[in-house]
Design a protein around this motif. Structure first.
Motif, PDB file in Angstrom:
ATOM      1  N   THR A   1       5.838   7.312   6.897  1.00 21.61           N
ATOM      2  CA  THR A   1       6.052   7.254   5.448  1.00 21.61           C
ATOM      3  C   THR A   1       4.953   6.461   4.745  1.00 21.61           C
ATOM      4  N   ASP A   2       4.008   5.915   5.517  1.00 20.86           N
ATOM      5  CA  ASP A   2       2.956   5.064   4.936  1.00 20.86           C
ATOM      6  C   ASP A   2       1.571   5.655   5.146  1.00 20.86           C
ATOM      7  N   ARG A   3       1.471   6.978   5.037  1.00 17.65           N
ATOM      8  CA  ARG A   3       0.187   7.630   5.308  1.00 17.65           C
ATOM      9  C   ARG A   3      -0.925   7.119   4.398  1.00 17.65           C
ATOM     10  N   ILE A   4      -0.605   6.904   3.146  1.00 18.44           N
ATOM     11  CA  ILE A   4      -1.646   6.463   2.208  1.00 18.44           C
ATOM     12  C   ILE A   4      -2.085   5.045   2.546  1.00 18.44           C
ATOM     13  N   GLU A   5      -1.147   4.187   2.902  1.00 17.88           N
ATOM     14  CA  GLU A   5      -1.492   2.830   3.312  1.00 17.88           C
ATOM     15  C   GLU A   5      -2.374   2.861   4.559  1.00 17.88           C
ATOM     16  N   LEU A   6      -2.017   3.723   5.522  1.00 17.66           N
ATOM     17  CA  LEU A   6      -2.822   3.862   6.740  1.00 17.66           C
ATOM     18  C   LEU A   6      -4.225   4.364   6.393  1.00 17.66           C
TER      19      LEU A   6
ATOM     20  N   LEU B   1      -9.039   5.765  -3.390  1.00 11.45           N
ATOM     21  CA  LEU B   1      -8.466   7.070  -3.063  1.00 11.45           C
ATOM     22  C   LEU B   1      -7.931   7.705  -4.340  1.00 11.45           C
ATOM     23  N   GLY B   2      -8.547   8.790  -4.757  1.00 13.27           N
ATOM     24  CA  GLY B   2      -8.101   9.484  -5.956  1.00 13.27           C
ATOM     25  C   GLY B   2      -6.793  10.229  -5.721  1.00 13.27           C
ATOM     26  N   GLU B   3      -6.192  10.693  -6.805  1.00  9.59           N
ATOM     27  CA  GLU B   3      -4.884  11.344  -6.721  1.00  9.59           C
ATOM     28  C   GLU B   3      -4.933  12.596  -5.852  1.00  9.59           C
ATOM     29  N   SER B   4      -5.989  13.412  -6.016  1.00  6.38           N
ATOM     30  CA  SER B   4      -6.061  14.657  -5.239  1.00  6.38           C
ATOM     31  C   SER B   4      -6.225  14.362  -3.751  1.00  6.38           C
ATOM     32  N   ALA B   5      -6.979  13.299  -3.408  1.00  9.02           N
ATOM     33  CA  ALA B   5      -7.125  12.923  -1.991  1.00  9.02           C
ATOM     34  C   ALA B   5      -5.798  12.453  -1.421  1.00  9.02           C
ATOM     35  N   ARG B   6      -5.066  11.660  -2.223  1.00  7.40           N
ATOM     36  CA  ARG B   6      -3.763  11.181  -1.743  1.00  7.40           C
ATOM     37  C   ARG B   6      -2.812  12.358  -1.505  1.00  7.40           C
ATOM     38  N   GLU B   7      -2.837  13.331  -2.409  1.00  7.82           N
ATOM     39  CA  GLU B   7      -1.967  14.492  -2.257  1.00  7.82           C
ATOM     40  C   GLU B   7      -2.322  15.284  -1.005  1.00  7.82           C
ATOM     41  N   LYS B   8      -3.616  15.419  -0.740  1.00  8.08           N
ATOM     42  CA  LYS B   8      -4.056  16.182   0.432  1.00  8.08           C
ATOM     43  C   LYS B   8      -3.674  15.462   1.722  1.00  8.08           C
ATOM     44  N   ILE B   9      -3.809  14.135   1.715  1.00  5.32           N
ATOM     45  CA  ILE B   9      -3.437  13.351   2.896  1.00  5.32           C
ATOM     46  C   ILE B   9      -1.938  13.461   3.158  1.00  5.32           C
ATOM     47  N   GLU B  10      -1.133  13.425   2.094  1.00  6.52           N
ATOM     48  CA  GLU B  10       0.317  13.531   2.247  1.00  6.52           C
ATOM     49  C   GLU B  10       0.727  14.930   2.706  1.00  6.52           C
ATOM     50  N   ALA B  11      -0.006  15.957   2.274  1.00  7.87           N
ATOM     51  CA  ALA B  11       0.409  17.328   2.547  1.00  7.87           C
ATOM     52  C   ALA B  11       0.044  17.791   3.957  1.00  7.87           C
ATOM     53  N   HIS B  12      -1.060  17.308   4.496  1.00  3.85           N
ATOM     54  CA  HIS B  12      -1.517  17.770   5.809  1.00  3.85           C
ATOM     55  C   HIS B  12      -0.651  17.185   6.913  1.00  3.85           C
ATOM     56  N   ASP B  13      -0.438  17.958   8.020  1.00  2.00           N
ATOM     57  CA  ASP B  13       0.441  17.446   9.085  1.00  2.00           C
ATOM     58  C   ASP B  13      -0.303  16.639  10.140  1.00  2.00           C
ATOM     59  N   TRP B  14      -1.625  16.571  10.105  1.00  2.00           N
ATOM     60  CA  TRP B  14      -2.444  15.721  10.977  1.00  2.00           C
ATOM     61  C   TRP B  14      -2.066  15.860  12.449  1.00  2.00           C
TER      62      TRP B  14
ATOM     63  N   VAL C   1     -14.922   6.970  -6.136  1.00  2.00           N
ATOM     64  CA  VAL C   1     -13.584   7.526  -5.965  1.00  2.00           C
ATOM     65  C   VAL C   1     -13.652   8.660  -4.949  1.00  2.00           C
ATOM     66  N   MET C   2     -12.751   8.633  -3.978  1.00  2.00           N
ATOM     67  CA  MET C   2     -12.678   9.703  -2.983  1.00  2.00           C
ATOM     68  C   MET C   2     -11.615  10.700  -3.427  1.00  2.00           C
ATOM     69  N   GLU C   3     -12.013  11.964  -3.526  1.00  2.00           N
ATOM     70  CA  GLU C   3     -11.087  13.004  -3.954  1.00  2.00           C
ATOM     71  C   GLU C   3     -10.908  14.035  -2.840  1.00  2.00           C
TER      72      GLU C   3
END
Length: 608
Positions: free
Chosen positions: A484-489, A508-521, A542-544
């Motif tokens: 549940t802490d992918r963005i923190e990681l 970390l820009g909003e689009s990057a955060r969304e992509k990190i949350e969406a991918h299953d890694w 800013v990273m997008e």
């Protein structure tokens, strides 16, 4: 060949052991990589007219003043120097030049609108100060362009409240005017301009500016701090302030983006965070008010586990459980997918144990053939097999005596090796390959696997007696997709990568955060880290999402409870082979028993 010619040129101009030679070579090599010509273009890149006016207005608005050269002593100009303000792209916005130096300044294009970035002029004080983000002196032959080697230049960057370089102050003259006193003066003037910039930023953020915020901190009933986005504590109510403020800006930024509160580690105080927004809405500082002790922590965790970042509940539980068992001599079994940080946990277990001063030895059981693994683990007698050392060799089990032996992918051990390992666990005895005498070792064993060991025990593929001896305690580590802490990681990994690269940490820009949350890694932490390293090369402040690799899709794979398909099995085998080979494609192809061309097709098919 070009690199060799640079080495010769540097060696001729800065003979060893002149300590200036090495940094000059590194800077010139950057110029070569940027395809800058040392003979210099006749008319280097620049802007004028409205384009220059826009850049000048932007900088003047940032500083809230229309004369950026006010702090420059007139005597410096009259002594034959040119004083210059350039923006973060290296464009000269303003300059004041003495009559003594005007002709030279015009000849080398040290004029308003000219661009002096490293990309256009190679090594020079303005461009190099921007690139290295630190004060710099470039004297004579250290300039990359030949036409500039008659100059001496001193420059210092000017940072905004977030620590980003927004301008450079530079003074330049002929090389015979070089003086060791000019560099410190330039740094001091850049510091004055930087303070002016910060005061302007705080004046826009709060009525009364920085003085009001400092007064607010001083009058707070409990402990309070004003922390800038550059991580510096700008104010603290000193009558009640003791010790060091341990939280960095990245930690405060994460806390502000969640519940607006943080915990001060040394005292367990709960801090209420009040951000101070800049003109773009992003905070340039935060006021931290202590609200007394936070709730007692449910479990104390050994500091060795601080290297494992994250607040995901499953990860927190795993850290706490590992910390409790670290002081015992019980074997520990880590269950986790490939790339989830099993070795990091094993190292923390070792560091938190009474064996911390002993060796930590890691062996990947899945990366070696069974015969080779036996020799690596147990060692061999002199001449035990063809190619064996004539003196013999102690194995990893002997090397780990007094410390910790970490066996990764332990499920890949052959039945014969499993029996030998069982003896080590029972009484510490083992035999080297080709040797009859018994040796003894005192070792604590930590194992890890991504396989279903109970199922392997049931099928007879893994010894049940060894399984129960290894399972002193079992710790499950969550996969990245389950956390549940992918963005923190991601922020934690990004900070480490930026530190290693010697550059500021992008946001970390909003689009990057969304992509990190969406991918299953599927590759877990290892995959996320590589994706962020890729993006770090492309991103600026800013990273997008566009900076992340294209093979990180924005659609999350549906969870299926059906038996794995052939495609799923192939993907799992491929991922495991790549992990065992540590990214070496030839070795991964050998493990799978396929050609490299087939491996490439499998990687594309499974987007690994």
């Amino acid at each position: 060949m070009l690199t060799l010619s640079i080495e010769r040129d540097v060696a001729e101009r800065f003979p060893i052991p002149d300590e200036r030679a090495e940094p000059v070579f590194e800077r010139w090599r950057r110029a070569v990589d940027l395809v800058v010509r040392s003979d210099g273009p006749a008319h280097p890149e620049g802007v004028d007219g409205s384009a220059l006016a826009v850049r000048r207005e932007r900088l003047e608005t940032t500083f809230r003043r229309d004369d950026l050269l006010t702090p420059v002593p007139r005597e410096l100009i009259e002594a034959g120097y040119s004083a210059i303000i350039a923006d973060a792209d290296g464009y000269i916005i303003d300059e004041a030049t003495s009559d003594l130096f005007a002709g030279t300044a015009t000849h080398v294009r040290l004029v308003r609108g000219a661009r002096w970035s490293e990309a256009t002029r190679g090594t020079n004080a303005i461009g190099t100060a921007i690139t290295e983000a630190q004060p710099i002196a470039v004297v004579g032959d250290a300039h990359y362009e030949r036409q500039n080697r008659s100059l001496v230049c001193y420059a210092a960057p000017i940072r905004d409240p977030r620590g980003r370089v927004v301008a450079v102050f530079d003074v330049t003259s002929r090389v015979e005017n070089a003086s060791p006193l000019v560099g410190p003066l330039v740094t001091a003037i850049a510091g004055a301009l930087e303070r002016s910039l910060h005061e302007a930023a705080f004046a826009r953020a709060a009525p009364g500016g920085l003085a009001t915020l400092e007064r607010l901190v001083e009058m707070a009933p409990g402990r309070a701090w004003l922390v800038g986005a550059d991580g510096r504590v700008r104010a603290a109510n000193s009558g009640r302030f003791g010790g060091t403020f341990e939280l960095g800006w990245s930690e405060l930024e994460r806390a502000m983006s969640t519940d607006g509160a943080a915990i001060l580690p040394s005292t367990d105080e709960r801090l209420e965070l009040q951000p101070v927004p800049g003109t773009d809405g992003e905070p340039i500082a935060v006021v931290c008010f202590s609200r007394g002790a936070a709730r007692p922590r449910a479990r104390s965790v050994h500091p060795a586990f601080d290297t494992i970042a994250g607040t995901d509940p499953a990860l927190v539980d795993a850290r706490a459980l590992a910390s409790r068992f670290a002081s015992s001599n019980l074997p520990v079994m880590l269950l986790a997918e490939t790339g989830s940080g099993k070795e990091l946990f094993a190292r923390a277990l070792h560091a938190a144990s009474s064996r911390a001063d002993g060796p930590f030895v890691a062996v990947n059981c899945g990366a070696l053939a069974s015969s080779l693994l036996e020799s690596e683990l147990f060692g061999h007698a002199p001449g035990a097999f063809t190619g064996a050392s004539a003196k013999g060799r102690d194995g990893m089990i002997g090397a780990a005596s007094g410390g910790t032996l970490f066996l990764d992918e332990v499920a890949e051990m052959s039945p014969e090796l499993q029996a030998s390992l069982l003896r080590v666990l029972e009484d510490g005895s083992y035999r080297r390959l080709g040797e009859t005498s018994v040796r003894h070792t005192d070792v604590r064993i930590v194992t890890a696997t991504c396989r279903d060991l109970p199922a392997m025990v049931e099928s007879g593929a893994f010894r049940n007696d060894l399984y129960y001896r290894l399972r002193g305690t079992t710790i499950r580590l969550p996969s990245v997709r389950a956390r549940t802490d992918r963005i923190e990681l991601a922020r934690h990994l990004l900070e480490r990568l930026a530190l290693e690269a010697g550059r500021p940490v992008p946001r970390l820009g909003e689009s990057a955060r969304e992509k990190i949350e969406a991918h299953d890694w599927p590759g877990n932490v290892r995959e996320l880290k590589m994706a962020l390293a890729h993006a770090l090369v492309l991103a600026d402040d800013v990273m997008e999402a566009e900076h992340l690799p294209d093979d990180a899709p924005v659609t999350q794979a549906p969870v299926s409870h059906a038996p794995p398909s052939r495609s799923d099995a192939e993907r799992e085998a491929l991922a495991r082979a790549l992990a065992q080979a540590d990214g070496n494609l030839s070795e991964a192809a050998r493990i799978l028993g396929v050609a490299r061309t087939t491996l490439y097709r499998m990687k594309r098919r499974h987007r690994l």
